[in-house]
Every structure is written in structure tokens, then in C-alpha cells.
Design a protein around this motif. Structure first.
Motif, PDB file in Angstrom:
ATOM      1  N   GLU A  27      49.619  -5.818-120.803  1.00 27.80           N
ATOM      2  CA  GLU A  27      48.484  -4.915-120.680  1.00 27.80           C
ATOM      3  C   GLU A  27      48.846  -3.489-121.065  1.00 27.80           C
TER       4      GLU A  27
ATOM      5  N   SER B 245      35.310   0.079-110.290  1.00 26.29           N
ATOM      6  CA  SER B 245      35.645   0.009-111.710  1.00 26.29           C
ATOM      7  C   SER B 245      34.404   0.145-112.577  1.00 26.29           C
TER       8      SER B 245
ATOM      9  N   GLU C 263      43.675   3.637-114.308  1.00 29.46           N
ATOM     10  CA  GLU C 263      44.387   3.421-115.563  1.00 29.46           C
ATOM     11  C   GLU C 263      43.513   2.771-116.630  1.00 29.46           C
ATOM     12  N   THR C 264      42.593   1.895-116.214  1.00 32.84           N
ATOM     13  CA  THR C 264      41.774   1.164-117.178  1.00 32.84           C
ATOM     14  C   THR C 264      40.417   1.809-117.416  1.00 32.84           C
ATOM     15  N   THR C 265      40.166   2.952-116.792  1.00 36.72           N
ATOM     16  CA  THR C 265      38.873   3.617-116.956  1.00 36.72           C
ATOM     17  C   THR C 265      39.071   5.047-117.472  1.00 36.72           C
TER      18      THR C 265
ATOM     19  N   GLN D 276      41.673   5.835-120.070  1.00 36.28           N
ATOM     20  CA  GLN D 276      41.504   5.187-121.376  1.00 36.28           C
ATOM     21  C   GLN D 276      40.499   5.923-122.253  1.00 36.28           C
TER      22      GLN D 276
ATOM     23  N   ALA E 189      42.855  -4.731-123.683  1.00 39.49           N
ATOM     24  CA  ALA E 189      42.466  -3.462-123.078  1.00 39.49           C
ATOM     25  C   ALA E 189      41.458  -2.778-123.985  1.00 39.49           C
TER      26      ALA E 189
ATOM     27  N   THR F 115      34.086   3.167-115.159  1.00 37.57           N
ATOM     28  CA  THR F 115      33.973   2.837-116.580  1.00 37.57           C
ATOM     29  C   THR F 115      32.722   3.448-117.181  1.00 37.57           C
TER      30      THR F 115
ATOM     31  N   ARG G 211      46.868  -1.247-123.780  1.00 40.19           N
ATOM     32  CA  ARG G 211      46.247   0.048-123.498  1.00 40.19           C
ATOM     33  C   ARG G 211      46.775   1.119-124.442  1.00 40.19           C
TER      34      ARG G 211
END
Length: 397
Positions: free
Chosen positions: A286, A255, A209-211, A214, A377, A259, A290
Motif C-alpha cells: 500500500e 474515512s 494517510e489515505t485521505t 493523498q 491507492a 475523503t 500511495r
């Protein structure tokens, strides 16, 4: 953790190869990754309702077997929207690879990328497969999976788990049709750590979700995107278990790799001249952070302003407002690079020459602070240029 020179075959027990089979006129277009032993596997797949045949076959095998020993990939033909024949061709692609390696079909993952609606040329596939070798030219795999990309995207890192050195490597392709929740993106990660498929899936799901989720290039979501992670345990470290310091360390490693690949994909967007990195901070939670970051980097008006090197921050604040987050609009700060353009939701003067230096850089960093929470984010994308239209207008012809 240390970044090292390497490729997708750098972890112990892995090899790779890539070559020109004939899916494309001249460029490398066919390759595989092979593990000496069946590896733990985890995957995430496109959110498009229309799913290409290779993904259906691979996902079913991952769920059935829980292990994977090889991944074979072709570029140039997506084998998507090809009906029952496409599904049969995908299964044959898997079976032929398994026969050559002497392993069960469900231990083979398959992926295709390229033009939607074209059938796989099976004669070309068989010829290419006959030439692939174990312990081949592992650097060529990264080239063989590309479509409109202009460069390979790889990374390798090492870290110690106790006395055992673990290596993790990643490779990706993706240039256009990249949108949050992935798309026309393929990413493969190999690792020699000892970790179960269930724990590996937990780590992948935790970090996607964060890599990869995004990044955005053009707002389109393809039918073929997939991320697969294999960990074969050849390092023979103590098994990494959930809710342990080793698991947290492994997640940080994963991660970092994801990323890095995500940013390289964003930077290589079709026709791109600049990488855009947006950081949303001071947000209540968060998810909202995002959403705000992705909305800004996905705005066509923001992207064209960046291409034109125009510090039009009005487009940024407008994107914040329609991002769908529950926010207060009274105390928003916006900066381009390290130059504030809005403070407490009011415009501020800036030096035009200093701003010109910021806007001419290869990477444009946009910071938005809402001063309404502690969450933050990042999201990544690229500018929208004349060449993007040219590339996509002529993609098939």
C-alpha cells in the motif's frame, strides 16, 4: 450510512457561528464551533518544521486536557513566524474565548490561516469575539475560514450504531500550498458519538494517510495545517471501543467524511479547472501504491498537460518511474478515463475524438496498473493553470 443536508453544527450538542471581524476587507473571517459539553478530541498537525503559534497552543491543550469544547478560527492572518509575541497573542486568543464561554482555556482549540509573518490584530480579534454567539449562523462558519478558496467545503452524514443514530459533519478550507501530509489546510469534524479521545485518535490516525495525506496542489507545505475531530457523546450510544465492529463502522464513517473533504479541497485548488484522480493498483504494497499515486498527481508536467487537455501519458509513466517505489516496469498499463494508452508497458493507439471527450471533462481519472501485487491507492489533485501563477504572484499585494 446516509449523506444528509447539514453543516458543522448538525451533530447533537454542537453550534457554530461566523462573521466579518476585520481580518480581511469584506469577507467573513472569524468563527467558532462550540459543544454543549466537553468533547473527546483528536488531532493531526503539519509536518513542516516551522509550526505556527496557534498549532503549538492547540496541540499542547489537546495533549494536556484530552478534551475540547470549542474551536475558534480566524482567516486572513496566519500568526505564523511571529515569534514570542505571536505565541502570546495565540494564548490570549484562547483565553479570551474561554472567558466568554465560561470554560477552561485548555478546552479551547484555536486556528489561524492567511498571510505568514503578520501579527494578529488583537483589537479586531476582540471586537469579532464580542459578536460571536452560541447557536449563531452555523452555515457561515464554513465561509469564515476560507482564504483563496472559491467555495465552502462541508459534508454531513448519519449512520445507526445499534438503535442510536450518530451524526458526523465536516468542514474544511484549503486551496493552495496543499501537499501530501497536508498544509495550509484546516479541517474540523464534529460527531455526537460516544467514543474516548484515545479511540478517536486511533481512528483519525488510521484514516488520515489515505485521505488528507493523498491530496496535492502545488508541492508546498504550510505552517498552519491541522485536522481536529470532536465527539461529544450526546447521542449516548454504547461506547465505541477499538477492535470492535462498531469501531470499524466508525472508521468507515470518518474515512467517508475525510475523503469527501479531501476531494473538495483538491477540486478547489488555486486556479484549478479540473480535478485529477489517480488510482495506482496492482502494486506490491500500500505504501508504494500511495507514493505512486501521489507522485503522478503532484507532477507539474502531468498537471499542465491536464490543463492543456493533452493526453501526454509519457509524463505519467515518467512519474511512476521516479516515485521511489520498488517496481517492475515490464507490465504497466495506463488508462485516461476508460481509454487505454499503454498496455504491458507498450503504447497503444486510441481514438483522438474519444480522448478529447475524456480530457475535456471536469474530472480526469488516471489509472495505472503495475500487475505486481494486490495493493492499490488513490490520490487527488488539480491541474496547473495560468491563474495559479496570477493568484500566488499577487497573494500578499
Amino acid at each position: 450510512m446516509k449523506v444528509v443536508e447539514g453543516n458543522i453544527a448538525s451533530p447533537l450538542g454542537f453550534s457554530a457561528d461566523g462573521l466579518h471581524a476585520g481580518f480581511k476587507k469584506k469577507k467573513l473571517d472569524f468563527g467558532w464551533i462550540v459543544s454543549e459539553v466537553p468533547a473527546s478530541v483528536a488531532g493531526v498537525y503539519t509536518t513542516n518544521k516551522v509550526i505556527a503559534a496557534p498549532l503549538l497552543v492547540t496541540k499542547a491543550s489537546v495533549q494536556k486536557e484530552g478534551k475540547m469544547q470549542a474551536i475558534v478560527v480566524n482567516s486572513g492572518v496566519a500568526n505564523s513566524c511571529t515569534g514570542q509575541k505571536g505565541l502570546e497573542d495565540a494564548k490570549e486568543m484562547q483565553a479570551l474565548t474561554a472567558t466568554k464561554l465560561g470554560i477552561a482555556p485548555d478546552l479551547v482549540g484555536i486556528a489561524s490561516t492567511g498571510v505568514i509573518g503578520d501579527f494578529l490584530p488583537m483589537a479586531v480579534l476582540k471586537k469579532g469575539l464580542s459578536k460571536l454567539v452560541v447557536n449563531g449562523n452555523s452555515h457561515d462558519f464554513a465561509k469564515a475560514i476560507l482564504t483563496t478558496d472559491t467555495k465552502e467545503k462541508t459534508i454531513a452524514v448519519t449512520d445507526y450504531f445499534g438503535k442510536d443514530e450518530v451524526t458526523m459533519a465536516g468542514v474544511a478550507k484549503g486551496s493552495g500550498m496543499i501537499h501530501p501530509n497536508m498544509a495550509t489546510m484546516l479541517a474540523f469534524i464534529t460527531c455526537d458519538a460516544n467514543i474516548s479521545s484515545e479511540t478517536l485518535q486511533l481512528a483519525l490516525s488510521k484514516n488520515v494517510e489515505t485521505t488528507f495525506n493523498q491530496i496535492t496542489i502545488d508541492g508546498d507545505t504550510s505552517t498552519n495545517d491541522m485536522v481536529l475531530v470532536m465527539a461529544n457523546g450526546c447521542t449516548k450510544n454504547k461506547e465505541i471501543l477499538p477492535e470492535t465492529p462498531a469501531f470499524d463502522q466508525f472508521c468507515q464513517m470518518l474515512s467517508f467524511v475525510m475523503t469527501d473533504l479531501a476531494k473538495k479541497i483538491a477540486q478547489d485548488g488555486e486556479g484549478a479547472t479540473k480535478l485529477i484522480e489517480v488510482k495506482a493498483e496492482g502494486v506490491a504494497n500500500e505504501l508504494d501504491a500511495r507514493m505512486i499515486a501521489k507522485t503522478i498527481v503532484g507532477s507539474s508536467l502531468v498537471k499542465t498537460a491536464i490543463f492543456g487537455e493533452d493526453p501526454n501519458w509519457g509524463r505519467i509513466i515518467a512519474a511512476v518511474g521516479y516515485a521511489g517505489a520498488d517496481i517492475s516496469v515490464d507490465q504497466i498499463d495506463i488508462s485516461l478515463g476508460d481509454i487505454p494508452v499503454m498496455v504491458a508497458s507498450s503504447p497503444v493507439d486510441f481514438d483522438e475524438e474519444d480522448m478529447a471527450d475524456v480530457m475535456q471533462a471536469d474530472t480526469i481519472r488516471i489509472s495505472v496498473n503495475l500487475h505486481s501485487g494486490s495493493s492499490s491507492a488513490k490520490a487527488w489533485g488539480c491541474d496547473l493553470s495560468y491563474d495559479y501563477v496570477k493568484i500566488n504572484a499577487l497573494y500578499r499585494t
